[in-house]
Design an enzyme around this catalytic site. Sequence first.
Site, PDB file in Angstrom:
ATOM      1  N   GLU A 152      -9.842  -1.647   5.304  1.00  0.00           N
ATOM      2  CA  GLU A 152     -10.469  -1.337   6.590  1.00  0.00           C
ATOM      3  C   GLU A 152     -11.730  -2.190   6.779  1.00  0.00           C
ATOM      4  O   GLU A 152     -12.223  -2.802   5.816  1.00  0.00           O
ATOM      5  CB  GLU A 152     -10.835   0.157   6.618  1.00  0.00           C
ATOM      6  CG  GLU A 152      -9.647   1.106   6.467  1.00  0.00           C
ATOM      7  CD  GLU A 152      -8.824   1.280   7.745  1.00  0.00           C
ATOM      8  OE1 GLU A 152      -8.686   0.325   8.528  1.00  0.00           O
ATOM      9  OE2 GLU A 152      -8.303   2.395   7.951  1.00  0.00           O
ATOM     10  N   ASN A 195      -7.800  -2.482  14.240  1.00  0.00           N
ATOM     11  CA  ASN A 195      -9.191  -2.723  13.827  1.00  0.00           C
ATOM     12  C   ASN A 195      -9.307  -3.912  12.868  1.00  0.00           C
ATOM     13  O   ASN A 195     -10.342  -4.098  12.238  1.00  0.00           O
ATOM     14  CB  ASN A 195      -9.783  -1.459  13.179  1.00  0.00           C
ATOM     15  CG  ASN A 195      -9.040  -1.054  11.906  1.00  0.00           C
ATOM     16  OD1 ASN A 195      -8.120  -1.735  11.465  1.00  0.00           O
ATOM     17  ND2 ASN A 195      -9.454   0.048  11.308  1.00  0.00           N
ATOM     18  N   ASP A 224       0.824  -1.211   0.000  1.00  0.00           N
ATOM     19  CA  ASP A 224       0.000   0.000   0.000  1.00  0.00           C
ATOM     20  C   ASP A 224       0.859   1.263   0.000  1.00  0.00           C
ATOM     21  O   ASP A 224       2.071   1.195   0.196  1.00  0.00           O
ATOM     22  CB  ASP A 224      -0.975   0.003   1.203  1.00  0.00           C
ATOM     23  CG  ASP A 224      -0.328  -0.476   2.499  1.00  0.00           C
ATOM     24  OD1 ASP A 224       0.902  -0.495   2.588  1.00  0.00           O
ATOM     25  OD2 ASP A 224      -1.067  -0.836   3.429  1.00  0.00           O
ATOM     26  N   HIS A 253      -7.509  -4.401  10.125  1.00  0.00           N
ATOM     27  CA  HIS A 253      -7.200  -4.174   8.705  1.00  0.00           C
ATOM     28  C   HIS A 253      -5.927  -4.898   8.287  1.00  0.00           C
ATOM     29  O   HIS A 253      -5.028  -5.116   9.097  1.00  0.00           O
ATOM     30  CB  HIS A 253      -7.158  -2.671   8.352  1.00  0.00           C
ATOM     31  CG  HIS A 253      -5.968  -1.905   8.850  1.00  0.00           C
ATOM     32  ND1 HIS A 253      -6.039  -0.594   9.243  1.00  0.00           N
ATOM     33  CD2 HIS A 253      -4.659  -2.236   8.996  1.00  0.00           C
ATOM     34  CE1 HIS A 253      -4.845  -0.158   9.600  1.00  0.00           C
ATOM     35  NE2 HIS A 253      -3.993  -1.137   9.462  1.00  0.00           N
TER      36      HIS A 253
HETATM   37  C1  F6R Z   1       1.445  -1.399   6.223  1.00  0.00           C
HETATM   38  C2  F6R Z   1       0.125  -1.968   6.331  1.00  0.00           C
HETATM   39  C3  F6R Z   1      -0.691  -1.934   7.572  1.00  0.00           C
HETATM   40  C4  F6R Z   1       0.111  -2.255   8.840  1.00  0.00           C
HETATM   41  C5  F6R Z   1      -0.786  -2.140  10.065  1.00  0.00           C
HETATM   42  C6  F6R Z   1      -0.014  -2.357  11.341  1.00  0.00           C
HETATM   43  O1  F6R Z   1       1.981  -1.598   4.924  1.00  0.00           O
HETATM   44  O2  F6R Z   1      -0.316  -2.439   5.354  1.00  0.00           O
HETATM   45  O3  F6R Z   1      -1.735  -2.877   7.451  1.00  0.00           O
HETATM   46  O4  F6R Z   1       0.641  -3.543   8.762  1.00  0.00           O
HETATM   47  O5  F6R Z   1      -1.396  -0.879  10.092  1.00  0.00           O
HETATM   48  O6  F6R Z   1       0.901  -1.314  11.524  1.00  0.00           O
HETATM   49  P1  F6R Z   1       1.944  -1.344  12.719  1.00  0.00           P
HETATM   50  O7  F6R Z   1       2.893  -2.446  12.441  1.00  0.00           O
HETATM   51  O8  F6R Z   1       2.612   0.001  12.652  1.00  0.00           O
HETATM   52  O9  F6R Z   1       1.169  -1.567  13.969  1.00  0.00           O
END
Ligand code: F6R
Length: 238
Positions: free
Chosen positions: A140, A133, A67, A135
């Site tokens: 989301e 959440n 992403d 995702h």
């Molecule tokens: C990042 C991504 C997100 C993260 C998620 C957890 O490329 O796709 O899904 O993996 O938001 O983020 P952290 O590791 O910062 O808690």
Amino acid sequence: MQIIQCQSKDQAVSKVATILFETICDEKRNVFGLATGRTMEPVYAELVKLMKNSGKDFSNKRFFMLDEYYGLTDNHESSFKFYIKTHFQNPMGFKDDQFFFPPVHLSDAGQQYERDIRAQGGVELQLLGIGQNGHIGFNEPGSEKDSLTRRVDLTPDTIEANREQFVDDIVPVDALSMGIGTILRAKELVLLATGKSKADTIQFLVNNQENSSCPASFLKNHPRFTLVLDPEAASKIN
Ligand code: F6R
């Protein structure tokens, strides 16, 4: 779904780095999907060590980012492009053409990225983190199981969780993300969750069937889905 419960965060990180390393070393497997986020920083540090120490040539390997935010200048310090350059591409000395970034500058960005993935033969192994959440990527809650790469609105919770990663006041509110359907097409999925902030999400994921309120639950029926947990993230599993 295979669950690997580790004795420590270091062990969980090491497990994921080793799975990635061994897969990348496989001569028949050349295309990988990479995630960013705080969870993955120690994974890349360990992966870089393993790859460098191996002395192998990785110049035919290709990497797709999961992403990218909209609204940031190219190579903005808080972009995922900058992140992966800092934590993986530059330490490994990899060329730009080994990396594919969600093309946020294009009007048909989602379709183009899907074409790029197909043109490279598809993703062998997709690395994933998870949001509080539920995702994955920036899919989301409410995302469809068959969604493909597209522009997505971030939820207020995600925007808030991301705030500390932004050096200035501009915190993006939307992103281009591989869809759940895109992720499910990868031959193998590895999701790492560490820390107590992920414990409730992991508890829900493990104890519930597919449910769009927790997008990660759509991965449960993938034939090769491995969930790697540290003790804190696993602390609420029965
Ligand atoms: C990042 C991504 C997100 C993260 C998620 C957890 O490329 O796709 O899904 O993996 O938001 O983020 P952290 O590791 O910062 O808690």
